[in-house]
Design an enzyme around this catalytic site. Sequence first.
Site, PDB file in Angstrom:
ATOM      1  N   CYS A 181       0.829  -1.207   0.000  1.00 12.47           N
ATOM      2  CA  CYS A 181       0.000   0.000   0.000  1.00 12.47           C
ATOM      3  C   CYS A 181       0.865   1.259   0.000  1.00 12.47           C
ATOM      4  CB  CYS A 181      -0.933  -0.009   1.204  1.00 12.47           C
ATOM      5  SG  CYS A 181      -0.090  -0.277   2.784  1.00 12.47           S
ATOM      6  N   HIS A 484      -1.582   0.740   7.466  1.00 12.37           N
ATOM      7  CA  HIS A 484      -1.984   0.822   6.063  1.00 12.37           C
ATOM      8  C   HIS A 484      -1.789   2.257   5.576  1.00 12.37           C
ATOM      9  CE1 HIS A 484      -4.155   0.120   2.381  1.00 12.37           C
ATOM     10  NE2 HIS A 484      -5.052   1.049   2.686  1.00 12.37           N
TER      11      HIS A 484
END
Length: 1368
Positions: A181, A484
């Site tokens: 990510c 994330h």
Amino acid sequence: MEMVPSEENQLVPKEIENAAEEPRVLCIVQDTTNAKTVNERLTLNLPASTTLSKLFEDVAHKASYVNGTFDLAWGKSGDMGSLDPSSEMSLTESGFEPGKRNFLQLTDKDGEQPQIASDESGTAGSSGLDDSSQERFIGPLPRDGTVGCSSDYSSPSYSYSSILNKSDTGYVGLVNQAMTCYLNSLLQTLFMTPEFRNALYNWEFEESEEDPVTSIPYQLQRLFLLLQTSKKRAIETTDVTRSFGWDSSEAWQQHDVQELCRVMFDALEQKWKQTEQADLINQLYQGKLKDYVRCLECGYESWRIDTYLDIPLVIRPFGASQAYGSVEEALQAFVQPETLDGANQYFCERCKKKCDARKGLRFLHFPYLLTLQLKRFDFDYSTMHRIKLNDRMSFPEELDMGPFIDVEDEKSPQTESCTDSGAENEGSCHSDQMSNDFSADDGVDEGICLDSASSTERALKPKSSLTFELFSVMVHSGSAAGGHYYACIKSFSDGQWYSFNDQHVSKITQEDIRKTYGGSSGSRGYYSSAFASSTNAYMLIYRLKDPSRNAKYLDCDDFPEHIKHLVQREKESEEQEKRQREIERNTCKIKLFCMHPVKMMAMMENKLDVHKDKTLREATEMAYKLMELDGAVPLDCCRLVKYDEFHEYLERSYEGEDDTPMGLLLGGVKSSYMFDLLLETRRPEQVFQPYKPGEVMVKVHVVDLKTHTITPPVSIRAYLNQSITEFKQLIAQTTELSAETMRVVLERCYNDLRLLYVPNKTLKAEGFFRSNKVFVESSESPDHQVTFTDSLLWKLLDRHGNTIRLFVSLPVQSPGTNRTICQKVGGDTEECSEGSKGNRNSVEAILEESTEKLKNLSLQQQQGSSTSDSQKSSDTSDFEHIESPSPSQEPDSSSVSAVVAVDNRELENRIRAASGGSGGGAYSDPETQFPGEERSDSEVNNDRSTSSVDSDILSSSHSSDTLCNADSGPIQLANGLDSHSITSSRRSKANEGKKETWDTAEEDSGTDSEYDENGKSKTESYYLYFRAEPYAQEDGSGEGGQKCVLVNVDKRITLSAFKQNLEPFVGVTSTQFKVFRVYANNQEFESVRLNETLSSFSDDNKITIRLGRALKKGEYRVKVYQLLVNDAEPCKFLVDTVFAKGMTVKQSKEELMPQLKDQCKLDLNIDKFRLRKKTWKNPGTVFLDYHVYEEDINISSNWEVFLEVLDGPEKMKSMSQLAVLTRRWTPAQMKLEPFQEVVLESSSVEELKEKLSEISGIPLENLEFAKGRGTFPCDISVLEIHQDLDWNPKVSTLNVWPLYICDDGAVVFYRDSTEEPMEQSEDERNELMKKESSRLLKTGHRVSYSPRKEKALKIYLDGGPVKDPGQD
């Protein structure tokens, strides 16, 4: 339509409003058409006014069946009346009760199973999705055109589903490979930067100069083109990461996005050398600042100019309790100078002495694209954990950098002294700020000392023009342990903000941007949010507002020619991918089975991939090639039939449908099918039998009471509504037996035999299902008059069900015999003796004679169609020959088996007599005849039967006392399910008076339970079937090499009796060989429990016989490990040995010494080592020389002990003493000393402290101790030990909480309370942290302050990493 207001004050149709108030009917539907769905329930909550026809539509939709191909019946009604699928009556009018559960059963229609709805079928409410995506839920069923019904894939022409379609924002997402990510966020930011994207498009790749796979700019160029032109919802980044030189493991490594930005820019600069883009990164992202120190006495200033690609901003100053509230405040602190005074005075070259000075940073030039890194990740030295700071820090949409620029410094010449722009601003910043921000944190020295000759800076614009516009916010959600990344990016085309979260792209607002400022609720002091998970901005990217430089995105029409060619290639590639996906979407993938006519070992399995438009004829040809039948059978002798592999049931054949498309036959393209296909073969002279839907398959075995044989099965097909009389006539037509005297026995499951004798009862009532097995017998024998459970028929079937086939590998050369087992070409077996002499010669003669007798007694089996169920029947002619169950059997019905039993007893006695002369009484002494053995790991893992029905039954253990008991009487008749059925278990009943136990070696040995006082085996009076014959391996290794025996044996036989029966083939007594069971991957485990039966074995299991003395009664196998308390690996395996009950520790040490010398090169004196208990890796009780096993020391099978070499004489003299392993911690040196053993006379804490003070010299009042945690050696980081252990517990004895030191081997750390930990610089602490991490990882202990070892982020310009052989 009349509208009424709803609760939300919205107008809704009146009909819907009324429907909400209408009572609802809860319908629970059980699908009984398939064994795999019979335990599932379909739940529908429908309005009471719903019609029956609509109910059928809803059930069809939910069950994925074609409406009209099934029936619905009341589930709890005695008449099982069916509902009318065409009725327009409401549910309440049809008998459904609102507010209650109404049970229904979904059944076959006209004996045929429901047709599976295809993706493109026209059933009501068909969504077109495969059955795996149809979730079953409680609530109203979605109607056509409502939410929940998708039209994706419903058109015959290709169309992407909503998951594949491009986002309605017009932007394309990036697929997260696993933990990439951070990469996706940076790539989307670079793509949305017009200047970077346009410059990348203008670069032209020369394929002749570089491999496109390893070219980073080329793969970025391709990725950006796909992001701009692709119609997909998201695209892969694997080509880009492959150009980085990364393998698949890198996808599972999470890295810092700022670190990636630095490394990627460095890689691009290297790749772009000697091109127009060589200075692109510096032109866009590089700024300059001055690092200066100015003497406050003479004004002399020394300085250097540094470049930067991003500005790291501290969230919270070191030691402060308040964070900076905004980016502007953090920038002001960044340029705030600090005063160097006192011990930190600066040596002035002009004054030639140490003077007070001012040190700081000044911005000279800001880049066009300004990158700000918010330093949210820090390290807490009090807890030794990485932490994340979630404090709130606001940032403006437009940032004016004018107040932070030093115009005078930029314009002034480089002199020794210059104006101190920060002199009037009193204050201080942390002295390590610059070094922390540029050297330690980043790990890159970007300082460049420039002279006046190289100064070519552009004229700086006025301060009023230094306004930057925010366009990218890279957000981190999570904690310092992991999280994330995603990016919030503003498009310069329309000014709209978008969230780029991996493959998902959506519009967001300014309010969403403000939510990324951060901030955590509550206050828990300094570093309060160390482990809190939060979402906040991590990197900010601004662009200078300059109309003369601000670029726009290139349109497709404005692309350079080389980019247009690349776009065309990518479109062709995407179209090809689309076509391939279209083919995959229309391909039926189903399991295919085939019983190969040549390779008859087992059913072959494969996967058939066939396009839905292919015909049955074409699919048969594909299956023919897939199963490699060419040359074995002609193509026209093969056909595909519908098959249920779970029940081995042929559901139907497809006569006259050779030209029908497979998609229609299989019910559409599905992700999985509830049935399989079988490629059936025939001989040229045979004719295929049609299989009609609704039929059940029955495998019929014919039992011959005279010859005691059971034939291989013959398959017939019947209907469930047939009576037993009709069924007998059908069998009589196939087998040519008399239906009048026929007895039919149904085997419903492994231990359940049902005699079918009620003439008018249907097969369904008797419990027939799709696939069934029956045994039939038709003769005038008086056995008909006997109760079924006492009949010879039942006993034959009982033996048949319990007999298994085992492959036994014998030793290459058994001692005392030269017999070789051969196999004739014709399949008959014989034994060839070579040069045998003495008593062994007579053994061979007896065996030869016995083999011939058994050959003459065995009868040829009837020939029949061979299936997997009859494999063991057809392989050997004698397998189905069943002996008499007991000597008390009637003579008239067991003449043949009685002879066999007598022959076996004679053979056994003669072998005993022949081998008794040289065996030395091996058969006369009950102590040595079958000595006790302990259970090894082999019997812990029970094999499961290949039958799904039998598997649970086979796993249970049977007692040999039960199964080999001559006094066992006839089993009583068990009541069936009703008065017309007779059922019985095939298992013999347990002897209730016998106590069954497995606790000790004596009981495990089988000596007391299996042999009487005269040494004769109790099993002699009750023979269980055992038949062994030579077997040649397929590879021919049986000749002159490994000898093999194929054994058919009743699995209720004990291991002891099994070994006894193998004695003639091994050539030695059962005490001189061991039995090893072979598992998957050829793993072997010894079977040692002589009392245990072979119930856990199944057909075709392999057994290996190895020569060697088996354990005698009271003996135990022991593994000996060396204890090395101060080694990195304290547990080292030495030898396997045997200890006996009643042996002293000293005697066991004496027996160990020669083994240690021969096998381990350890020449030890008996007084220089000790034995002690081993529990996992922990050392325990010290065994004293006079201790006796089983009296003072409990011992068990596969026992493990530690052997410890002593430095001096043994200090442990009594069991009242306590041996403790102690280790000193010296904080001043940050060091743990080696282990020292302390022997205590009592459990007193004072005595322990006195002993520790004596060996260490620490004054008693200053000595502190703590118990180690975890398994030995209780390793702990020197960075944690000082504060993490429970030092100096307030107890007076060691055997109470929190210490609980009650046994030898406990680990105790101790220290001097007056000794302070060593002061360390940050670099020293970081270095020590790395060393401790490496040390603890090598010893297998978790490093609590570093949850996972992070891998350095690297981009390889040469295509991949070079493996460092010394890398850990």
